[in-house]
Design an enzyme around this catalytic site. Sequence first.
Site, PDB file in Angstrom:
ATOM      1  CG  ASP A  10      -2.017   1.014   1.152  1.00  0.00           C
ATOM      2  OD1 ASP A  10      -1.753   2.139   0.658  1.00  0.00           O
ATOM      3  OD2 ASP A  10      -3.137   0.711   1.593  1.00  0.00           O
ATOM      4  CB  ILE A  14       0.291   3.408   8.890  1.00  0.00           C
ATOM      5  CG1 ILE A  14       1.224   2.235   9.183  1.00  0.00           C
ATOM      6  CG2 ILE A  14      -0.822   3.454   9.941  1.00  0.00           C
ATOM      7  CD1 ILE A  14       1.916   2.331  10.541  1.00  0.00           C
ATOM      8  CG  HIS A  15      -4.159   4.431   4.747  1.00  0.00           C
ATOM      9  ND1 HIS A  15      -5.440   3.998   4.485  1.00  0.00           N
ATOM     10  CD2 HIS A  15      -3.333   3.604   4.063  1.00  0.00           C
ATOM     11  CE1 HIS A  15      -5.385   2.963   3.656  1.00  0.00           C
ATOM     12  NE2 HIS A  15      -4.119   2.697   3.392  1.00  0.00           N
ATOM     13  N   GLY A  16      -5.951   5.226   7.826  1.00  0.00           N
ATOM     14  CA  GLY A  16      -7.141   4.762   8.528  1.00  0.00           C
ATOM     15  C   GLY A  16      -7.636   3.397   8.113  1.00  0.00           C
TER      16      GLY A  16
END
Length: 158
Positions: A10, A14-16
Amino acid sequence: MPNIVLTRIDNRLIHGQVSTLWCSSVGANLILVANDKVAADPMRQSLMDMAAPAGVETRYFTLEKTINVIHKASPRQKIFIVCETPADVLKLVEGGVPIKKVNIGNMHMAEGKRQVATTVAVDDNDVAAFRRLQELGVELEIRRVPTTPPEDISKLFR
């Protein structure tokens, strides 16, 4: 043997979506971002820490450090590895990180890339890395979130 519960490509790292949906889906208690640039960028690390769910630890290692220390992980660590590119995952696998399956989540469209799935754009280098991962016995899965069905993996190679 490290307890790797998920490895995901990705480019947002790191994301929601990663922190809430995937961590709870796989039961991860540690998100390991394996990325040379982020390992040297405390500002990006602190931004990503804010997106990590409560109770989930984060680590930011270079690819080389990940290769060197992953086998020292405690069995109680349920590790969710996040990489930016297929080439990064390939380097980890070739370096001995026991990754059996890769979730391909988000690879943004950019110059020289072609859209092959809902959230995945690849270039020839990406395709070569995916082919090599398959040759090494790594299962590939295109899936944005755990609640959606996987997309046809052959899309990567057309």
